[in-house]
Design an enzyme around this catalytic site. Sequence first.
Site, PDB file in Angstrom:
ATOM      1  N   GLU A  28      -6.975   4.650  15.701  1.00 57.54           N
ATOM      2  CA  GLU A  28      -6.575   3.246  15.847  1.00 57.54           C
ATOM      3  C   GLU A  28      -5.872   3.114  17.194  1.00 57.54           C
ATOM      4  O   GLU A  28      -4.807   3.702  17.396  1.00 57.54           O
ATOM      5  CB  GLU A  28      -5.619   2.835  14.725  1.00 57.54           C
ATOM      6  N   ARG A  33       0.862  -1.185   0.000  1.00 55.71           N
ATOM      7  CA  ARG A  33       0.000   0.000   0.000  1.00 55.71           C
ATOM      8  C   ARG A  33       0.895   1.230   0.000  1.00 55.71           C
ATOM      9  O   ARG A  33       2.099   1.121   0.167  1.00 55.71           O
ATOM     10  CB  ARG A  33      -0.949  -0.007   1.206  1.00 55.71           C
ATOM     11  N   ASN A  80      -5.335   7.257   4.473  1.00 54.20           N
ATOM     12  CA  ASN A  80      -4.994   6.571   5.716  1.00 54.20           C
ATOM     13  C   ASN A  80      -3.503   6.718   5.953  1.00 54.20           C
ATOM     14  O   ASN A  80      -2.692   6.308   5.125  1.00 54.20           O
ATOM     15  CB  ASN A  80      -5.341   5.084   5.635  1.00 54.20           C
ATOM     16  N   GLU A  81      -3.158   7.329   7.064  1.00 54.57           N
ATOM     17  CA  GLU A  81      -1.762   7.469   7.475  1.00 54.57           C
ATOM     18  C   GLU A  81      -0.880   7.985   6.338  1.00 54.57           C
ATOM     19  O   GLU A  81       0.011   7.288   5.835  1.00 54.57           O
ATOM     20  CB  GLU A  81      -1.230   6.153   8.042  1.00 54.57           C
TER      21      GLU A  81
HETATM   22  C1  GLA Z   1      -1.591   1.341  10.733  1.00 55.60           C
HETATM   23  C2  GLA Z   1      -2.668   1.346   9.690  1.00 55.60           C
HETATM   24  C3  GLA Z   1      -3.622   0.215   9.789  1.00 55.60           C
HETATM   25  C4  GLA Z   1      -2.913  -1.054  10.119  1.00 55.60           C
HETATM   26  C5  GLA Z   1      -2.118  -0.875  11.387  1.00 55.60           C
HETATM   27  C6  GLA Z   1      -1.388  -2.135  11.793  1.00 55.60           C
HETATM   28  O1  GLA Z   1      -1.831   2.076  11.841  1.00 55.60           O
HETATM   29  O2  GLA Z   1      -3.380   2.533   9.616  1.00 55.60           O
HETATM   30  O3  GLA Z   1      -4.270   0.069   8.554  1.00 55.60           O
HETATM   31  O4  GLA Z   1      -2.073  -1.371   9.075  1.00 55.60           O
HETATM   32  O5  GLA Z   1      -1.161   0.115  11.167  1.00 55.60           O
HETATM   33  O6  GLA Z   1      -0.316  -2.441  10.935  1.00 55.60           O
END
Ligand code: GLA
Length: 684
Positions: free
Chosen positions: A313, A112, A150-151
């Site tokens: 998270e 990703r 995401n991130e």
């Molecule tokens: C990150 C991502 C999640 C998952 C976690 C655990 O925080 O945002 O999608 O991948 O790590 O690896």
Amino acid sequence: MAKSIQMDKLRLGVCYYPEHWTEELWSEDFRRMKEMNITVIRLAEFAWTILEPQEGCFDFSFFGRVMDLAHHYGLKVILGTPTATPPAWLTYKYPEVLNANVDGVIYRHGMRRHTNYSSPKYRELCERIVSKMVEAYRNHPTLIGWQIDNELNCQMDVFYAETDHIAFREWLQVRYGTLENLNKAWGTVFWSQTYTEWEQVYLTRTMVGMSPNPHLALDEKRFISDITISFAKLQADIIRELDPHHWVTTNGTFGHIDNHEMTDKLLDFFSYDSYPQFATIRVGDDENPLHDRAWSMKLSNVRSMSPNFCVMEQQSGPGGWVDGKAMGTPRPGQIRLWSYQSVLHGTDLLVYFRWRTATMGTELYWHGINDYHNEPNRRVREVAQIGEEFAKIGELIVGTTYRAEIAIMQDYDNSWDGELDQWHGPLNNQSVRSWYKQLQYRHLPTDMITLRPRTVLEDLRKYKAIVYPHPAIMTDETAALLQDFVEQGGMLFFGARTGYKNPSGHCYMRPFPGVVAELCGIKIDDFTLIKGNVLPAELSWKGSHLPSGTIAVGFNEILHAAKADVDIMAEYASEYYMGMPALSRRTVGQGQVWYYGAAYNEPVVDAILDEIGLKSPVAEYMDIPSEVELGIRYSQEKAYIFLLNYSDKQVTVNLRKPVVSLFDGSTIENNVTLNPYGVQILSS
Ligand code: GLA
């Protein structure tokens, strides 16, 4: 106006991936969530192929069904835009969207975050999927907000695709206007690097020694930050236009992105992903380390963007990828401890990662609350307990905020410059860690703040003390702002290598410590990096309890008092500079400025804290063992005192006045007992 999340009470949520499970499981999952007081689910942030299975063919029925069912169970939904994981059809047809490494080798489909932010095609396709998604779901009654991507910059925070080089040139043209200015800012006369056409300019590429022009390297990081933010802004603008009634956030703090700027420009509040167990796989040679408690520092940084925020998270089981990013299991009580660690620092919406451990894919071992088998386990029981507690205390705590009298200050330019520049970068980690540790162990609530171009005196004046350990890059304007802070009563602490570089990263032709030499009233006569067989000198602190043999780590600068009102607080006690000043203090106006010619280690921080006499806000009536983190969330009228025991032992906090436990309303006299990994929230 603070960019905070607005919640009616503390709430629990969970990341849910309906696409990983058969549809029959959904109802039972949602029913059990409700039973555990989980009321929010995050969905869809990696689901682009489900939403757009073929180019231009959209299908929003899958998550529509999930959201309808969530509605039936009274759950609310956060939707993530899916741009961190483009479909295979997309990267196959448009390979120009892929990121490349420094050698120009393309990252292929299969993980990703393998795209760049600069490709016009990727931006166009992202705009389209985000618009379609927002149009499809904006009126759904379950929806409460949007997570962009995401991130951002997780996994990869450098970008060297063809389009990145082009975008960099455009960015430089805006920044510098002419090649002449660029050549000056990058000092290209050195080694004949002078550019005569814009096309000659590139981001870092493979070069001898892999040591790029340092001024280019700094601009490269600024560029990455700007282009990342512009990518997030594309999405934020669409959401704001099509769905102005729901909030917009994004999650995680990663490299080469000015999250403060992004929050100000486009988010309603910032969100963080908290995995304190990372501390167990990154053990250095630190004595008495903070381990998982060090995550409080990261949460404090998030607090500086959003005093009340979302943890999107929260670790709820052992982390692990197939390839070895593996961790131990949280011990009984630790999930609860880490949850309250997040709450203490300002989390009002706490979303666990994830409901159930995936049975396939790279994150096969990144455990959720439930195991593969879905039978009750101790993690489910622990989260259910937190759910019960949130139901009791959630309305009291929500919206209250953490307060501190001391702050550790950083800034993006110095962090980014310090990645390459080994003459100041490593000092910062050493000093920040030492200060943060001792402040934690002494129960002095601490803010982590970021100096920004828009920082004004009022932002700083709320602190009694600010530690700004090694800001190599500093302007005269910043020095003047800091001088105002000191004059008006602040205590300010610098360390070695302060104030000697301009914003391009050139060294000033001024005596060290450059722009703060006047303020500190010192000059630095001589200095050495401590490395290899160049050993640190010992220190002696006149009349203090500095343990004998304490050394001055990282760098040794030999100070010289240039003004009569400078007190020399410590001297070097060995080496050729034995007897020369190492630590100075100067009273300026109502305040004090300290300069230490080395990186801070714990004994030095301890001696300073003894000297300045900062006290824990509960020192009058509580004796707290060092294993316990103290922090307080305040409302206008009330103070909620958090005690978090990070140790595997039962500990006791002695009281000199009764307090009330928020969990059960009981009055506690004489002492509070905390179980291993135990938590108490008290009001006095
Ligand atoms: C990150 C991502 C999640 C998952 C976690 C655990 O925080 O945002 O999608 O991948 O790590 O690896």
